[in-house]
Design a protein around this motif. Structure first.
Motif, PDB file in Angstrom:
ATOM      1  N   GLU A 154       0.825  -1.196   0.000  1.00 49.24           N
ATOM      2  CA  GLU A 154       0.000   0.000   0.000  1.00 49.24           C
ATOM      3  C   GLU A 154       0.865   1.254   0.000  1.00 49.24           C
ATOM      4  O   GLU A 154       1.749   1.414   0.846  1.00 49.24           O
ATOM      5  N   GLY A 155       0.592   2.154  -0.938  1.00 49.84           N
ATOM      6  CA  GLY A 155       1.335   3.400  -0.960  1.00 49.84           C
ATOM      7  C   GLY A 155       1.499   3.956  -2.355  1.00 49.84           C
ATOM      8  O   GLY A 155       0.901   3.468  -3.317  1.00 49.84           O
ATOM      9  N   PHE A 156       2.351   4.979  -2.437  1.00 50.42           N
ATOM     10  CA  PHE A 156       2.668   5.647  -3.704  1.00 50.42           C
ATOM     11  C   PHE A 156       4.178   5.691  -3.856  1.00 50.42           C
ATOM     12  O   PHE A 156       4.909   5.902  -2.874  1.00 50.42           O
ATOM     13  N   VAL A 157       4.654   5.519  -5.083  1.00 47.98           N
ATOM     14  CA  VAL A 157       6.092   5.411  -5.308  1.00 47.98           C
ATOM     15  C   VAL A 157       6.847   6.686  -4.952  1.00 47.98           C
ATOM     16  O   VAL A 157       8.050   6.630  -4.643  1.00 47.98           O
ATOM     17  N   ASP A 158       6.166   7.839  -4.977  1.00 47.77           N
ATOM     18  CA  ASP A 158       6.858   9.102  -4.694  1.00 47.77           C
ATOM     19  C   ASP A 158       6.690   9.559  -3.251  1.00 47.77           C
ATOM     20  O   ASP A 158       7.005  10.691  -2.925  1.00 47.77           O
ATOM     21  N   ARG A 159       6.211   8.660  -2.372  1.00 50.95           N
ATOM     22  CA  ARG A 159       6.015   9.009  -0.956  1.00 50.95           C
ATOM     23  C   ARG A 159       6.735   7.995  -0.075  1.00 50.95           C
ATOM     24  O   ARG A 159       6.168   6.960   0.300  1.00 50.95           O
ATOM     25  N   PRO A 160       8.008   8.242   0.233  1.00 45.63           N
ATOM     26  CA  PRO A 160       8.771   7.269   1.030  1.00 45.63           C
ATOM     27  C   PRO A 160       8.157   7.009   2.399  1.00 45.63           C
ATOM     28  O   PRO A 160       8.358   5.933   2.971  1.00 45.63           O
ATOM     29  N   GLN A 161       7.388   7.969   2.922  1.00 44.44           N
ATOM     30  CA  GLN A 161       6.761   7.767   4.225  1.00 44.44           C
ATOM     31  C   GLN A 161       5.710   6.667   4.199  1.00 44.44           C
ATOM     32  O   GLN A 161       5.312   6.150   5.258  1.00 44.44           O
ATOM     33  N   HIS A 202       5.495  -0.115 -15.886  1.00 39.67           N
ATOM     34  CA  HIS A 202       5.240   0.467 -14.569  1.00 39.67           C
ATOM     35  C   HIS A 202       6.546   0.961 -13.956  1.00 39.67           C
ATOM     36  O   HIS A 202       7.641   0.558 -14.369  1.00 39.67           O
ATOM     37  N   THR A 203       6.428   1.808 -12.941  1.00 40.22           N
ATOM     38  CA  THR A 203       7.617   2.367 -12.283  1.00 40.22           C
ATOM     39  C   THR A 203       7.794   1.857 -10.855  1.00 40.22           C
ATOM     40  O   THR A 203       8.792   2.204 -10.215  1.00 40.22           O
ATOM     41  N   ASP A 204       6.854   1.082 -10.357  1.00 41.91           N
ATOM     42  CA  ASP A 204       6.937   0.615  -8.969  1.00 41.91           C
ATOM     43  C   ASP A 204       7.958  -0.524  -8.809  1.00 41.91           C
ATOM     44  O   ASP A 204       8.206  -1.255  -9.768  1.00 41.91           O
ATOM     45  N   PRO A 205       8.566  -0.635  -7.635  1.00 44.39           N
ATOM     46  CA  PRO A 205       8.273   0.093  -6.401  1.00 44.39           C
ATOM     47  C   PRO A 205       8.930   1.460  -6.291  1.00 44.39           C
ATOM     48  O   PRO A 205       8.750   2.146  -5.304  1.00 44.39           O
ATOM     49  N   GLY A 206       9.679   1.864  -7.267  1.00 47.03           N
ATOM     50  CA  GLY A 206      10.223   3.209  -7.303  1.00 47.03           C
ATOM     51  C   GLY A 206      11.518   3.393  -6.534  1.00 47.03           C
ATOM     52  O   GLY A 206      12.000   2.490  -5.850  1.00 47.03           O
ATOM     53  N   PRO A 207      12.103   4.591  -6.603  1.00 45.90           N
ATOM     54  CA  PRO A 207      13.431   4.843  -6.026  1.00 45.90           C
ATOM     55  C   PRO A 207      13.464   4.878  -4.508  1.00 45.90           C
ATOM     56  O   PRO A 207      14.545   4.817  -3.915  1.00 45.90           O
ATOM     57  N   HIS A 208      12.313   4.985  -3.855  1.00 39.45           N
ATOM     58  CA  HIS A 208      12.299   5.071  -2.395  1.00 39.45           C
ATOM     59  C   HIS A 208      12.165   3.713  -1.721  1.00 39.45           C
ATOM     60  O   HIS A 208      12.228   3.642  -0.484  1.00 39.45           O
ATOM     61  N   TRP A 209      11.976   2.673  -2.514  1.00 42.59           N
ATOM     62  CA  TRP A 209      11.928   1.336  -1.923  1.00 42.59           C
ATOM     63  C   TRP A 209      13.340   0.917  -1.544  1.00 42.59           C
ATOM     64  O   TRP A 209      14.242   0.916  -2.379  1.00 42.59           O
ATOM     65  N   ASP A 210      13.552   0.574  -0.268  1.00 44.07           N
ATOM     66  CA  ASP A 210      14.886   0.268   0.246  1.00 44.07           C
ATOM     67  C   ASP A 210      15.157  -1.227   0.087  1.00 44.07           C
ATOM     68  O   ASP A 210      14.834  -2.029   0.966  1.00 44.07           O
ATOM     69  N   TRP A 211      15.777  -1.586  -1.024  1.00 41.94           N
ATOM     70  CA  TRP A 211      16.024  -2.998  -1.305  1.00 41.94           C
ATOM     71  C   TRP A 211      16.977  -3.631  -0.296  1.00 41.94           C
ATOM     72  O   TRP A 211      16.775  -4.781   0.119  1.00 41.94           O
ATOM     73  N   ASP A 212      18.021  -2.915   0.094  1.00 46.15           N
ATOM     74  CA  ASP A 212      18.979  -3.481   1.053  1.00 46.15           C
ATOM     75  C   ASP A 212      18.290  -3.783   2.377  1.00 46.15           C
ATOM     76  O   ASP A 212      18.487  -4.849   2.971  1.00 46.15           O
ATOM     77  N   ARG A 213      17.485  -2.849   2.828  1.00 46.80           N
ATOM     78  CA  ARG A 213      16.759  -3.069   4.076  1.00 46.80           C
ATOM     79  C   ARG A 213      15.799  -4.247   3.951  1.00 46.80           C
ATOM     80  O   ARG A 213      15.737  -5.116   4.836  1.00 46.80           O
ATOM     81  N   TYR A 214      15.064  -4.266   2.866  1.00 46.35           N
ATOM     82  CA  TYR A 214      14.045  -5.291   2.670  1.00 46.35           C
ATOM     83  C   TYR A 214      14.660  -6.685   2.605  1.00 46.35           C
ATOM     84  O   TYR A 214      14.231  -7.609   3.320  1.00 46.35           O
ATOM     85  N   LEU A 215      15.680  -6.861   1.762  1.00 48.01           N
ATOM     86  CA  LEU A 215      16.284  -8.179   1.625  1.00 48.01           C
ATOM     87  C   LEU A 215      16.996  -8.601   2.910  1.00 48.01           C
ATOM     88  O   LEU A 215      17.032  -9.795   3.248  1.00 48.01           O
TER      89      LEU A 215
END
Length: 242
Positions: A154-161, A202-215
């Motif tokens: 849930e969210g928007f790609v341009d809203r890191p919050q 599509h552009t998701d999950p976008g530049p604010h998705w923290d891949w290092d944190r997630y993985l």
């Protein structure tokens, strides 16, 4: 020189024709053979659709214990028998570009023509909408759909919050569970963003998705699961009091 297999010289004008016919014959056999192999593969994938063969299914049955169930419209996914007919070796990460409720409604709508296996809400709630053994229409690529589990966030790609701690943690627990069950490595080859799927627009999950944190969270979840299993195994094997 006589054509191999004839008793005398081949007649002018027929030798070439004979070879052409033979080439056509063998070429046709090759095409038919290839078609038969493809057909056999498709038949092998679909045999379980026959009455009495299909895996038993129960409405609302979950693949991930931490989820709740809402059924997506059957128009938005395809029945399958994964991983017996299609291996599962990818996880595709999506962002809803809308609210959790609107995404659930969209996947229930037969005119939407898309769905995902899971939606993760910002507070960490997980909703399953398609069984993992079935093919959800989530990536825009048939081959990727057949081999992957799609997880919406849930969210928007341009809203890191929008990518809250609770969302990351719940999605990582879910992904670790999927990886454990199908033996999927936790790396950027086997975890893709929707934008990385071949042919995706599509552009998701976008530049604010923290891949290092997630993985990192997914790997930690796998470690916890493995440690729990190793601890439980000796206890289960121990004989009770005599």
């Amino acid at each position: 020189m006589a054509e191999q297999g004839t008793k005398g010289p081949a007649e002018p004008g027929k030798r070439t024709t004979g070879r052409t016919r033979r080439a056509v014959l063998f070429g046709g056999i090759g095409v038919l053979g290839a078609a038969a192999l493809v057909g056999r593969e498709e038949i092998g994938r679909a045999w379980w659709l026959l009455p009495g063969v299909r895996k038993p299914r129960k409405e609302g049955e979950l693949d991930h214990a931490g989820a709740s169930w809402t059924a997506a419209s059957p128009a938005n996914w395809r029945m399958a028998d994964r991983p017996d007919d299609y291996r599962i070796d990818r996880i595709v990460v999506h962002v809803t570009q809308g609210s959790f409720a609107s995404s659930v409604d969209a996947f229930k709508n037969p005119f939407h023509k898309a769905s995902a296996h899971y939606i993760v809400r910002q507070d960490g709630h997980v909703e399953q909408m398609v069984r993992e053994l079935d093919v959800a229409f989530h990536s825009g690529n048939r081959s990727m759909n057949e081999r992957s589990v799609g997880i919406e966030h849930e969210g928007f790609v341009d809203r890191p919050q929008d990518f809250t701690d609770a969302l990351y943690a719940a999605s990582a627990r879910l992904a670790a569970d999927v990886c454990r069950r199908y033996g999927i490595p936790v790396d950027r080859t086997h975890f893709l963003g929707h934008s990385e799927v071949p042919g995706a627009d599509h552009t998701d999950p976008g530049p604010h998705w923290d891949w290092d944190r997630y993985l990192g969270l997914v790997r930690a979840g796998l470690t916890v699961t493995a440690a729990t299993a190793a601890t439980a195994a000796p206890a289960a094997a121990s004989p009770g009091p005599g």
